[in-house]
Design a protein around this motif. Structure first.
Motif, PDB file in Angstrom:
ATOM      1  N   CYS A 179      45.677  35.556  40.101  1.00 44.52           N
ATOM      2  CA  CYS A 179      45.054  34.792  41.187  1.00 44.52           C
ATOM      3  C   CYS A 179      44.120  35.680  41.998  1.00 44.52           C
ATOM      4  CB  CYS A 179      46.125  34.210  42.097  1.00 44.52           C
ATOM      5  SG  CYS A 179      47.399  33.266  41.250  1.00 44.52           S
ATOM      6  N   ALA A 180      44.597  36.887  42.308  1.00 45.84           N
ATOM      7  CA  ALA A 180      43.783  37.807  43.096  1.00 45.84           C
ATOM      8  C   ALA A 180      42.514  38.190  42.351  1.00 45.84           C
ATOM      9  CB  ALA A 180      44.598  39.048  43.449  1.00 45.84           C
ATOM     10  N   ILE A 181      42.640  38.531  41.064  1.00 44.64           N
ATOM     11  CA  ILE A 181      41.476  38.945  40.270  1.00 44.64           C
ATOM     12  C   ILE A 181      40.452  37.818  40.187  1.00 44.64           C
ATOM     13  CG2 ILE A 181      40.711  39.593  37.955  1.00 44.64           C
ATOM     14  CD1 ILE A 181      43.449  41.064  37.677  1.00 44.64           C
ATOM     15  N   ASN A 182      40.927  36.602  39.926  1.00 41.01           N
ATOM     16  CA  ASN A 182      40.016  35.473  39.825  1.00 41.01           C
ATOM     17  C   ASN A 182      39.281  35.236  41.138  1.00 41.01           C
ATOM     18  OD1 ASN A 182      39.703  32.272  40.279  1.00 41.01           O
ATOM     19  ND2 ASN A 182      39.305  32.798  38.148  1.00 41.01           N
ATOM     20  N   ASN A 183      39.975  35.356  42.255  1.00 39.15           N
ATOM     21  CA  ASN A 183      39.332  35.119  43.546  1.00 39.15           C
ATOM     22  C   ASN A 183      38.404  36.261  43.964  1.00 39.15           C
ATOM     23  OD1 ASN A 183      40.201  32.500  44.917  1.00 39.15           O
ATOM     24  ND2 ASN A 183      42.116  33.268  44.078  1.00 39.15           N
ATOM     25  N   ILE A 184      38.705  37.484  43.541  1.00 40.42           N
ATOM     26  CA  ILE A 184      37.768  38.581  43.774  1.00 40.42           C
ATOM     27  C   ILE A 184      36.458  38.288  43.049  1.00 40.42           C
ATOM     28  CG2 ILE A 184      37.310  41.022  43.332  1.00 40.42           C
ATOM     29  CD1 ILE A 184      40.373  41.481  43.670  1.00 40.42           C
ATOM     30  N   GLY A 185      36.551  37.851  41.797  1.00 37.00           N
ATOM     31  CA  GLY A 185      35.349  37.481  41.061  1.00 37.00           C
ATOM     32  C   GLY A 185      34.634  36.285  41.643  1.00 37.00           C
ATOM     33  N   THR A 186      35.383  35.400  42.277  1.00 40.46           N
ATOM     34  CA  THR A 186      34.807  34.194  42.870  1.00 40.46           C
ATOM     35  C   THR A 186      33.999  34.496  44.124  1.00 40.46           C
ATOM     36  OG1 THR A 186      36.562  32.751  42.045  1.00 40.46           O
ATOM     37  CG2 THR A 186      35.387  32.006  44.003  1.00 40.46           C
ATOM     38  N   TYR A 187      34.585  35.235  45.033  1.00 36.63           N
ATOM     39  CA  TYR A 187      33.970  35.443  46.343  1.00 36.63           C
ATOM     40  C   TYR A 187      33.128  36.706  46.429  1.00 36.63           C
ATOM     41  CZ  TYR A 187      36.618  31.487  48.010  1.00 36.63           C
ATOM     42  OH  TYR A 187      37.104  30.219  48.172  1.00 36.63           O
ATOM     43  N   PHE A 188      33.174  37.540  45.383  1.00 37.40           N
ATOM     44  CA  PHE A 188      32.335  38.741  45.302  1.00 37.40           C
ATOM     45  C   PHE A 188      31.612  38.684  43.957  1.00 37.40           C
ATOM     46  CE2 PHE A 188      35.639  39.564  48.276  1.00 37.40           C
ATOM     47  CZ  PHE A 188      35.032  40.281  49.295  1.00 37.40           C
ATOM     48  N   ASP A 190      29.353  40.176  42.418  1.00 38.62           N
ATOM     49  CA  ASP A 190      29.132  41.364  41.606  1.00 38.62           C
ATOM     50  C   ASP A 190      30.393  41.778  40.849  1.00 38.62           C
ATOM     51  OD1 ASP A 190      30.541  42.196  43.831  1.00 38.62           O
ATOM     52  OD2 ASP A 190      29.379  44.029  44.132  1.00 38.62           O
ATOM     53  N   GLN A 191      31.525  41.133  41.147  1.00 40.13           N
ATOM     54  CA  GLN A 191      32.775  41.415  40.451  1.00 40.13           C
ATOM     55  C   GLN A 191      33.129  40.336  39.423  1.00 40.13           C
ATOM     56  OE1 GLN A 191      34.555  44.302  40.872  1.00 40.13           O
ATOM     57  NE2 GLN A 191      32.780  44.869  42.123  1.00 40.13           N
ATOM     58  N   ALA A 192      32.247  39.350  39.237  1.00 35.34           N
ATOM     59  CA  ALA A 192      32.554  38.243  38.327  1.00 35.34           C
ATOM     60  C   ALA A 192      32.725  38.733  36.891  1.00 35.34           C
ATOM     61  CB  ALA A 192      31.463  37.177  38.412  1.00 35.34           C
ATOM     62  N   GLU A 197      36.355  40.337  32.303  1.00 31.92           N
ATOM     63  CA  GLU A 197      36.904  41.370  31.426  1.00 31.92           C
ATOM     64  C   GLU A 197      38.424  41.479  31.565  1.00 31.92           C
ATOM     65  OE1 GLU A 197      34.794  44.812  32.641  1.00 31.92           O
ATOM     66  OE2 GLU A 197      32.913  44.224  31.667  1.00 31.92           O
ATOM     67  N   GLN A 198      38.947  41.129  32.749  1.00 28.69           N
ATOM     68  CA  GLN A 198      40.385  41.167  32.971  1.00 28.69           C
ATOM     69  C   GLN A 198      41.085  39.922  32.425  1.00 28.69           C
ATOM     70  OE1 GLN A 198      41.395  44.150  34.301  1.00 28.69           O
ATOM     71  NE2 GLN A 198      39.179  44.503  34.257  1.00 28.69           N
ATOM     72  N   GLY A 199      40.283  38.954  31.975  1.00 26.91           N
ATOM     73  CA  GLY A 199      40.853  37.737  31.418  1.00 26.91           C
ATOM     74  C   GLY A 199      41.022  36.610  32.418  1.00 26.91           C
ATOM     75  N   PHE A 200      40.376  36.717  33.580  1.00 25.46           N
ATOM     76  CA  PHE A 200      40.488  35.689  34.618  1.00 25.46           C
ATOM     77  C   PHE A 200      39.085  35.265  35.047  1.00 25.46           C
ATOM     78  CE2 PHE A 200      44.366  38.181  34.741  1.00 25.46           C
ATOM     79  CZ  PHE A 200      45.336  37.190  34.656  1.00 25.46           C
ATOM     80  N   SER A 201      38.422  34.579  34.160  1.00 20.25           N
ATOM     81  CA  SER A 201      37.025  34.207  34.371  1.00 20.25           C
ATOM     82  C   SER A 201      36.869  33.179  35.484  1.00 20.25           C
ATOM     83  CB  SER A 201      36.431  33.642  33.085  1.00 20.25           C
ATOM     84  OG  SER A 201      36.524  34.583  32.041  1.00 20.25           O
ATOM     85  N   VAL A 202      35.708  33.212  36.132  1.00 20.86           N
ATOM     86  CA  VAL A 202      35.329  32.235  37.147  1.00 20.86           C
ATOM     87  C   VAL A 202      34.542  31.130  36.443  1.00 20.86           C
ATOM     88  CG1 VAL A 202      34.021  31.864  39.259  1.00 20.86           C
ATOM     89  CG2 VAL A 202      35.244  34.026  38.905  1.00 20.86           C
ATOM     90  N   TYR A 203      35.082  29.916  36.437  1.00 24.12           N
ATOM     91  CA  TYR A 203      34.466  28.832  35.690  1.00 24.12           C
ATOM     92  C   TYR A 203      33.726  27.819  36.566  1.00 24.12           C
ATOM     93  CZ  TYR A 203      37.184  30.440  31.677  1.00 24.12           C
ATOM     94  OH  TYR A 203      37.701  31.200  30.663  1.00 24.12           O
TER      95      TYR A 203
END
Length: 288
Positions: A179-188, A190-192, A197-203
């Motif tokens: 959950c944390a990784i996905n939301n980091i990619g969501t709201y930042f 440049d981290q998408a 790569e961590q397996g928690f893509s933002v769709y």
């Protein structure tokens, strides 16, 4: 507890961006974590509390207490203090001693005197563990919160004049790493790619009408202010923060859900967000 330092309420310029890949706000509740805040959840089992109050005491939801902030002009700014005892998702044996609200230390964060009748402080605490967290919110908004099975926190404050307007605070408390990784990619944005790569893509995309990170390095670089484009008569204004250490990943968010024509003054909204932004979360109140 981190030392509080003096901050002035100065708005940061926002950077407009084009439709970042993001995820719907409902994703905050993925894995059941986003009833969250800080590491009261690091030891997730209920723990005995010192100086408790009787187990059969009713949860405290409001108080006539006040709290004093230093004013930018050297004055003392007195705000109402709302107590919010969050409800535990798992609470079967109730073997703990009910914890009383923690005492609040002297606050060093400076407020404009113009805000004294527009803001309130909200003290969030668990009944099973000493300590708490302090947020700023619009005056009169009512708080209700829960603790997830993994120790994460969620708190929602509701505008009594328009119950569809809310202020939501959440923290995964180092739990549910996906959950944390996905939301980091969501709201930042440049981290998408990293999240992918961590397996928690933002769709699912959200339109960020405005977005900026607060600084170029350290905690500030991992803190972002944003505004979403209006949809169905509502938009969101919020601040997000993430961190990484030996526990894994932490994600915190404070977000207003507002009508197109806000029913509260913009400075009240921005002051609540900047308080959270300046410390990368609420003020952590620990007890001995």
């Amino acid at each position: 507890m981190k030392k509080n330092v003096k901050h002035r309420l100065s708005a940061k310029p926002r950077r407009r961006v084009v439709w970042f890949a993001a995820i719907a706000a409902a994703s905050l509740f993925t894995c059941g974590i986003y009833v969250g805040f800080n590491t009261w959840g690091n030891s997730y089992a209920p723990a005995p509390a010192q100086g408790g109050i009787p187990q059969d005491s009713a949860p405290v939801q409001s108080t006539g207490e006040t709290i004093v902030f230093p004013g930018m002009d050297g004055s003392k700014i007195k705000l109402p203090l709302q107590l919010s005892e969050v409800q535990l998702s798992i609470d079967s044996d109730r073997s703990y001693i009910r914890s009383a609200p923690p005492r609040i230390p002297e606050i060093s964060y400076e407020l404009s005197p113009d805000l004294k009748d527009k803001l309130q402080a909200v003290l969030v605490y668990r009944p099973d563990i000493p300590g708490g967290y302090l947020l700023l919110a619009p005056a009169g908004w009512k708080a209700s919160g829960t603790v997830g099975a993994n120790g994460s926190y969620g708190l929602t404050l509701t505008n009594p004049d328009d119950t569809e307007e809310t202020l939501h605070y959440s923290d995964n408390a180092w739990a549910c790493q996906g959950c944390a990784i996905n939301n980091i990619g969501t709201y930042f944005p440049d981290q998408a790619n990293w999240a992918d790569e961590q397996g928690f893509s933002v769709y699912k995309p959200i339109a960020f009408d405005e977005w900026n990170d607060v600084g170029s390095e350290g905690d500030d670089h991992r803190t972002a202010l944003y505004v979403t484009a209006s949809k169905d008569g509502f938009h969101q204004e919020g601040v997000a923060y993430y961190a990484e250490d030996s526990n894994g990943y932490l994600f915190r968010l404070l977000e207003f859900n507002l009508t197109q024509v806000s029913s509260i003054e913009d400075e009240t909204i921005q002051s609540s967000l900047r308080f959270f932004q300046s410390q990368h979360g609420p003020i952590n109140i620990e007890t001995d």
